[in-house]
Design an enzyme around this catalytic site. Structure first.
Site, mmCIF file in Angstrom:
data_model
loop_
_atom_site.group_PDB
_atom_site.id
_atom_site.type_symbol
_atom_site.label_atom_id
_atom_site.label_comp_id
_atom_site.label_asym_id
_atom_site.label_seq_id
_atom_site.Cartn_x
_atom_site.Cartn_y
_atom_site.Cartn_z
ATOM 1 N N ASN A 119 44.209 19.924 2.869
ATOM 2 C CA ASN A 119 44.840 18.675 3.310
ATOM 3 C C ASN A 119 45.826 18.119 2.296
ATOM 4 O O ASN A 119 46.732 17.366 2.657
ATOM 5 C CB ASN A 119 43.772 17.637 3.663
ATOM 6 N N SER A 121 37.462 14.807 5.371
ATOM 7 C CA SER A 121 38.772 15.424 5.160
ATOM 8 C C SER A 121 39.386 14.976 3.848
ATOM 9 O O SER A 121 40.226 15.681 3.286
ATOM 10 C CB SER A 121 39.741 14.982 6.261
ATOM 11 N N GLU A 161 36.075 24.818 3.363
ATOM 12 C CA GLU A 161 36.217 24.485 1.943
ATOM 13 C C GLU A 161 34.856 23.998 1.452
ATOM 14 O O GLU A 161 34.307 23.051 2.011
ATOM 15 C CB GLU A 161 37.256 23.383 1.743
HETATM 16 N N1 CAA Z 1 34.895 31.015 23.623
HETATM 17 C C1 CAA Z 1 35.103 32.180 22.967
HETATM 18 N N2 CAA Z 1 36.302 32.547 22.483
HETATM 19 C C2 CAA Z 1 37.336 31.719 22.700
HETATM 20 C C3 CAA Z 1 37.213 30.499 23.389
HETATM 21 C C4 CAA Z 1 35.925 30.173 23.889
HETATM 22 N N3 CAA Z 1 35.718 29.051 24.561
HETATM 23 N N4 CAA Z 1 38.409 29.879 23.438
HETATM 24 C C5 CAA Z 1 39.259 30.687 22.803
HETATM 25 N N5 CAA Z 1 38.617 31.791 22.370
HETATM 26 C C6 CAA Z 1 39.190 32.940 21.655
HETATM 27 C C7 CAA Z 1 40.269 33.569 22.538
HETATM 28 O O1 CAA Z 1 39.718 34.486 23.461
HETATM 29 C C8 CAA Z 1 41.134 34.253 21.500
HETATM 30 O O2 CAA Z 1 40.511 35.442 21.048
HETATM 31 P P1 CAA Z 1 41.366 36.797 20.787
HETATM 32 O O3 CAA Z 1 42.258 36.468 19.641
HETATM 33 O O4 CAA Z 1 40.320 37.807 20.484
HETATM 34 O O5 CAA Z 1 42.105 37.025 22.065
HETATM 35 C C9 CAA Z 1 41.097 33.240 20.348
HETATM 36 O O6 CAA Z 1 39.862 32.513 20.500
HETATM 37 C C10 CAA Z 1 42.260 32.272 20.392
HETATM 38 O O7 CAA Z 1 42.180 31.525 21.608
HETATM 39 P P2 CAA Z 1 43.416 31.202 22.579
HETATM 40 O O8 CAA Z 1 44.224 32.446 22.787
HETATM 41 O O9 CAA Z 1 42.914 30.516 23.792
HETATM 42 O O10 CAA Z 1 44.159 30.136 21.805
HETATM 43 P P3 CAA Z 1 45.446 30.231 20.910
HETATM 44 O O11 CAA Z 1 45.818 31.617 20.557
HETATM 45 O O12 CAA Z 1 46.398 29.360 21.616
HETATM 46 O O13 CAA Z 1 44.910 29.544 19.563
HETATM 47 C C11 CAA Z 1 44.221 27.829 18.125
HETATM 48 C C12 CAA Z 1 44.297 28.310 19.569
HETATM 49 C C13 CAA Z 1 43.233 28.692 17.342
HETATM 50 C C14 CAA Z 1 43.711 26.408 18.171
HETATM 51 C C15 CAA Z 1 45.628 27.933 17.487
HETATM 52 O O14 CAA Z 1 46.557 27.231 18.256
HETATM 53 C C16 CAA Z 1 45.661 27.398 16.082
HETATM 54 O O15 CAA Z 1 45.250 28.057 15.124
HETATM 55 N N6 CAA Z 1 46.172 26.151 15.930
HETATM 56 C C17 CAA Z 1 46.239 25.496 14.625
HETATM 57 C C18 CAA Z 1 44.928 24.849 14.335
HETATM 58 C C19 CAA Z 1 44.902 24.212 12.982
HETATM 59 O O16 CAA Z 1 45.855 24.206 12.228
HETATM 60 N N7 CAA Z 1 43.730 23.636 12.651
HETATM 61 C C20 CAA Z 1 43.534 22.924 11.422
HETATM 62 C C21 CAA Z 1 43.640 21.435 11.684
HETATM 63 S S1 CAA Z 1 43.536 20.502 10.190
HETATM 64 C C22 CAA Z 1 41.886 20.381 9.913
HETATM 65 O O17 CAA Z 1 41.070 20.807 10.659
HETATM 66 C C23 CAA Z 1 41.465 19.695 8.639
HETATM 67 C C24 CAA Z 1 41.358 18.232 8.629
HETATM 68 O O18 CAA Z 1 40.591 17.718 7.786
HETATM 69 C C25 CAA Z 1 42.159 17.347 9.499
HETATM 70 P P1 NAD Z 2 35.615 11.921 16.138
HETATM 71 O O1 NAD Z 2 36.094 10.543 16.261
HETATM 72 O O2 NAD Z 2 35.969 12.942 17.153
HETATM 73 O O3 NAD Z 2 33.998 11.927 16.043
HETATM 74 C C1 NAD Z 2 33.258 11.104 15.201
HETATM 75 C C2 NAD Z 2 31.906 10.879 15.866
HETATM 76 O O4 NAD Z 2 31.015 10.271 14.928
HETATM 77 C C3 NAD Z 2 31.978 9.939 17.091
HETATM 78 O O5 NAD Z 2 31.478 10.619 18.210
HETATM 79 C C4 NAD Z 2 31.094 8.760 16.681
HETATM 80 O O6 NAD Z 2 30.354 8.201 17.742
HETATM 81 C C5 NAD Z 2 30.170 9.420 15.658
HETATM 82 N N1 NAD Z 2 29.510 8.491 14.732
HETATM 83 C C6 NAD Z 2 30.004 7.366 14.155
HETATM 84 N N2 NAD Z 2 29.058 6.797 13.369
HETATM 85 C C7 NAD Z 2 27.960 7.590 13.433
HETATM 86 C C8 NAD Z 2 26.669 7.548 12.846
HETATM 87 N N3 NAD Z 2 26.316 6.565 12.027
HETATM 88 N N4 NAD Z 2 25.776 8.524 13.158
HETATM 89 C C9 NAD Z 2 26.119 9.512 14.005
HETATM 90 N N5 NAD Z 2 27.339 9.614 14.581
HETATM 91 C C10 NAD Z 2 28.243 8.673 14.295
HETATM 92 O O7 NAD Z 2 36.059 12.407 14.684
HETATM 93 P P2 NAD Z 2 36.201 13.893 14.123
HETATM 94 O O8 NAD Z 2 37.591 14.328 14.300
HETATM 95 O O9 NAD Z 2 35.083 14.721 14.631
HETATM 96 O O10 NAD Z 2 35.999 13.628 12.559
HETATM 97 C C11 NAD Z 2 34.716 13.566 11.977
HETATM 98 C C12 NAD Z 2 34.824 13.828 10.491
HETATM 99 O O11 NAD Z 2 35.358 15.151 10.284
HETATM 100 C C13 NAD Z 2 35.749 12.877 9.737
HETATM 101 O O12 NAD Z 2 35.223 12.660 8.453
HETATM 102 C C14 NAD Z 2 37.053 13.666 9.680
HETATM 103 O O13 NAD Z 2 37.896 13.280 8.624
HETATM 104 C C15 NAD Z 2 36.533 15.068 9.484
HETATM 105 N N6 NAD Z 2 37.432 16.149 9.908
HETATM 106 C C16 NAD Z 2 38.217 15.987 11.023
HETATM 107 C C17 NAD Z 2 39.036 17.048 11.414
HETATM 108 C C18 NAD Z 2 39.891 16.951 12.642
HETATM 109 O O14 NAD Z 2 40.754 17.814 12.842
HETATM 110 N N7 NAD Z 2 39.722 15.952 13.493
HETATM 111 C C19 NAD Z 2 39.038 18.241 10.667
HETATM 112 C C20 NAD Z 2 38.200 18.361 9.549
HETATM 113 C C21 NAD Z 2 37.412 17.298 9.164
#
Ligand code: CAA
Ligand code: NAD
Length: 294
Positions: free
Chosen positions: A190, A119, A152
């Site tokens: 991010n 991330s 990305e």
């Molecule tokens: N199998 C098949 N399809 C599924 C499914 C499953 N198990 N579960 C859900 N779906 C489908 C649903 O049927 C629905 O489809 P339609 O639009 O065709 O009806 C769609 O997926 C959405 O599902 P839900 O209606 O159950 O869920 P929702 O509308 O409440 O949405 C969500 C769920 C997509 C998670 C939404 O809440 C969302 O977009 N949340 C924000 C998520 C977000 O911001 N993610 C980014 C996090 S940051 C990151 O990832 C980066 C990082 O590095 C930290």
């Molecule tokens: P998580 O804690 O759910 O899972 C990490 C997994 O990696 C654990 O199951 C752990 O046992 C395993 N692990 C640790 N060391 C390992 C090794 N040497 N070999 C194999 N497996 C190993 O974490 P996560 O949320 O899945 O995040 C994983 C990566 O994805 C991180 O780099 C995170 O920044 C990135 N990421 C996270 C998100 C999010 O929304 N959580 C979104 C995008 C990217």
């Protein structure tokens, strides 16, 4: 570049989703976890997601079996030696990721692509531990991977253009909509999302509003699918804490600094959905906002 065999490192929140979408696209997928318990739990998440899909009528039972048939697990890193691409999704820790990529460098064939789902960590720093940094990219998927369209695709200054384009094409084959990004902490999304999430925690700390009202504000006022505190629980507070620390080290800007409340919650084991409690308690439906956080 011909990609047929995919390796995934880690089968947590992200690794399980990445393995699933690769299997759905027909690739032969091998996912590595640290031990059998984590592996079973991770593969179980994929099974449960697909089972829910069958329940919802989105996937047939035959299709579920076909997807699961493309997936295998292992605890031995050496088993990944024949993979055409390896996507690392282990915990957000540079020492761990460096160790994994150094080991993979000694194992993978000369045409293999190295990818990290990090991330916020530097793709360049990870690439530099291999003897072939030109074959290294970032492939940053979003949570929940099976539902979120974005990937990305990140290049370091050393990534070969043909490797970058092969990784971009791979994301398209997975049915994703890729965007191109350069290697700066947090890439595009991010860089914008993390300060917003951290500010939501600061708003709670400063008593601007309750957990529910902060979330409701952004859902009803801005049309977000979930409020920031719900999203933090969804991403994982441990992961967010690591990301904030890494981005603060990169930019030295207060907006990336982890608020004390986030640190306290991680110290208390309140990691969000994955541990059952975070800003909300997931022990009941609907989840209840946690008391005593501030
Ligand atoms: N199998 C098949 N399809 C599924 C499914 C499953 N198990 N579960 C859900 N779906 C489908 C649903 O049927 C629905 O489809 P339609 O639009 O065709 O009806 C769609 O997926 C959405 O599902 P839900 O209606 O159950 O869920 P929702 O509308 O409440 O949405 C969500 C769920 C997509 C998670 C939404 O809440 C969302 O977009 N949340 C924000 C998520 C977000 O911001 N993610 C980014 C996090 S940051 C990151 O990832 C980066 C990082 O590095 C930290
Ligand atoms: P998580 O804690 O759910 O899972 C990490 C997994 O990696 C654990 O199951 C752990 O046992 C395993 N692990 C640790 N060391 C390992 C090794 N040497 N070999 C194999 N497996 C190993 O974490 P996560 O949320 O899945 O995040 C994983 C990566 O994805 C991180 O780099 C995170 O920044 C990135 N990421 C996270 C998100 C999010 O929304 N959580 C979104 C995008 C990217």
């Amino acid at each position: 570049m011909d990609i047929k065999r995919v390796g995934v490192i880690g089968c947590g929140l992200m690794g399980s989703g990445i393995a699933q979408v690769c299997a759905e696209a027909g690739f032969d997928v091998l996912v590595r976890e640290v031990d059998e318990t984590f592996l079973k739990k991770g593969l179980g998440k994929i099974d449960a997601f697909l089972a829910k899909g069958v329940e919802k009528g989105k996937v047939t039972a035959e299709r579920k079996a076909e997807v699961m048939g493309h997936l295998r697990g292992t605890t031995a890193l050496e088993d990944l030696a024949d993979r055409d691409i390896v996507i690392e999704a282990a915990v957000e820790n540079i020492a761990l990721k460096r160790e994994v990529f150094q080991a993979l460098d000694g194992l993978l064939g000369k045409d293999a692509i190295f990818a990290s789902n990090t991330s916020s960590l530097s793709i360049t720093e990870m690439a530099a531990v291999t003897r072939r940094p030109e074959r290294f990219v970032g492939l940053h998927f979003f949570n929940p991977v099976p539902l979120m369209k974005l990937v990305e695709v990140v290049r370091s200054p050393l990534t070969a253009p043909e490797v970058f384009e092969a990784a971009y094409a791979f994301a398209l084959v997975l049915g994703k909509q890729p965007i191109r990004a350069n290697d700066t902490g947090g890439f595009i999304v991010n860089r914008l999302l993390v300060p917003y999430l951290l500010d939501a925690i600061r708003a709670l700390e400063e008593g601007v509003g309750s957990i529910e009202d902060i979330d409701r504000g952004m859902v009803l006022g801005c049309g977000h699918p979930m409020g920031p505190l719900t999203l933090l629980d969804f991403v994982g507070l441990d992961t967010t804490y690591f990301i904030a620390g890494i981005m603060f080290d990169e930019f030295h800007e207060k907006r990336f600094a982890a608020p004390p409340l986030l640190k306290r919650m991680v110290q208390a084991g309140l990691f969000g959905r994955k541990s059952g409690k975070g800003f909300y308690d997931y022990g009941q439906e609907p989840p209840r906002p946690m008391s005593q956080l501030v």
